[in-house]
Design an enzyme around this catalytic site. Sequence first.
Site, mmCIF file in Angstrom:
data_model
loop_
_atom_site.group_PDB
_atom_site.id
_atom_site.type_symbol
_atom_site.label_atom_id
_atom_site.label_comp_id
_atom_site.label_asym_id
_atom_site.label_seq_id
_atom_site.Cartn_x
_atom_site.Cartn_y
_atom_site.Cartn_z
ATOM 1 N N LYS A 187 0.739 -1.225 -0.126
ATOM 2 C CA LYS A 187 0.045 -0.120 -0.046
ATOM 3 C C LYS A 187 0.853 1.340 0.094
ATOM 4 O O LYS A 187 2.100 1.193 -0.104
ATOM 5 C CB LYS A 187 -0.867 0.085 1.347
ATOM 6 C CG LYS A 187 -1.861 -1.266 1.476
ATOM 7 C CD LYS A 187 -2.478 -1.775 0.121
ATOM 8 C CE LYS A 187 -2.987 -3.331 0.106
ATOM 9 N NZ LYS A 187 -4.144 -3.619 0.596
HETATM 10 C C1 LIG Z 1 -4.739 -4.778 1.092
HETATM 11 C C2 LIG Z 1 -6.427 -4.765 1.294
HETATM 12 C C3 LIG Z 1 -6.838 -5.211 2.447
HETATM 13 C C4 LIG Z 1 -6.259 -5.950 3.421
HETATM 14 O O1 LIG Z 1 -5.402 -5.270 4.100
HETATM 15 P P1 LIG Z 1 -4.370 -5.916 5.328
HETATM 16 O O2 LIG Z 1 -3.633 -4.429 5.959
HETATM 17 O O3 LIG Z 1 -3.315 -6.909 4.687
HETATM 18 O O4 LIG Z 1 -5.312 -6.663 6.070
HETATM 19 C C5 LIG Z 1 -8.238 -4.888 2.560
HETATM 20 N N1 LIG Z 1 -9.016 -4.527 1.502
HETATM 21 C C6 LIG Z 1 -8.308 -3.896 0.253
HETATM 22 C C7 LIG Z 1 -9.307 -3.209 -0.620
HETATM 23 C C8 LIG Z 1 -7.003 -4.050 0.344
HETATM 24 O O5 LIG Z 1 -6.426 -3.621 -0.977
#
Ligand SMILES: *Cc1c(COP(=O)(O)O)cnc(C)c1O
Length: 385
Positions: A187
């Site tokens: 992210k």
């Molecule tokens: C990456 C992601 C998640 C999960 O995030 P984590 O921090 O890895 O639990 C949830 N929703 C979306 C849309 C994502 O891209």
Amino acid sequence: MSLVQESRINVMTPWLGADEVAAVTAVIESGWVAQGPKVAEFERAFARAMQAQEAVAVSNCTTALHLALVVAGIGAGDDVVVPSFSFIATTNAPTYVGARPVFADVDAATGNVTAATVEAALTPATRAVIVVDQGGIPVDLDAVRAVCDPRDIVVIEDAACGAGSTYKGRPVGAGAELAAWSFHPRKILTTGEGGMLTTSNPAWAARARMLREHAMSVSAADRHASLVSPPEEYAEVGFNFRMTDLQAAVGLVQLSKLPEVVGRRRVNAARYRGAIAGIRGLRLVDDPAYGTANFQSLWVEVGDEYPLDREALLVALADAGISARRGIMAAHRQPPYRHLAAAGSLPVTERLTDRTLILPLFHTLTAADQDRVVAVLRDPRRDAA
Ligand SMILES: *Cc1c(COP(=O)(O)O)cnc(C)c1O
């Protein structure tokens, strides 16, 4: 010169440096490494940056989504509308609380649910909707809330990819009752693993703070602060969804870099856009009219006029040492959820998931790296055997 000799280009590389190292070192030297003062400081800074009333740090975005549903009172017998076109966690969260995910299709331009696709998925049992800022493209939250608010359906924003994107001139998530954020390295901001729940409802924030720490009446930090700790009570079944001070210290540094990170990504995205504009059969995702994207995932749709299909183009890129990625997954095609979608009921989701790929885009991507990617997109068969 063979491109294969050149270094590999990843789809994403986190931007971490000496400031993060110093921040973690200071926390280690302080002797308090679990959830404590740095987590509280990160929560305040994050709430300020995202124009949220309350921020509750958690272990990841998946646990933030889980807590959001719990504090909103969603459980067995309830339906939760979600896009299938999202990482699996968006669909798993309702499943954790015993609710049923109901899939809404998405808009072809943004990859996000719309008021119309949400409305089409509502059932008499719908009590919540999870909207996603997919790949950092802001969702049209107001339009979805106009459908849901009069029906007492809570709208939760899965802003896992959204830090630094804007919606109607404000940070995404600012207009949400509940928003969930991710700090996974894929992210925009990273703490290794980590997440945040933001909310406009102080009672929900208070309950989330308790639930993330086993529903303990006295936090571990408070217990530690007093020599004779008061007896604690566990009022309900809670969770261990805590973030550590080590992570929060990294998060504070990363948050301070967010404007620079998003600015650079948008410059690089614009550079790709200019280069790809003339290539027949490729369509690059763009800002919607009502907001700006951080381009956390810059995806391109491979159309019929392009000489290769998506899979063949991924191979051509890989042959040139470029690690692009298949586009966003479709949860309704995964074994636990196949029974929840009728064949052909999510046509845009299936088209995008089958035809899109994510281009390398990260803070330290160079113009030369981008030129290598664009050269393959322009002439994908050049290096073919
Ligand atoms: C990456 C992601 C998640 C999960 O995030 P984590 O921090 O890895 O639990 C949830 N929703 C979306 C849309 C994502 O891209």
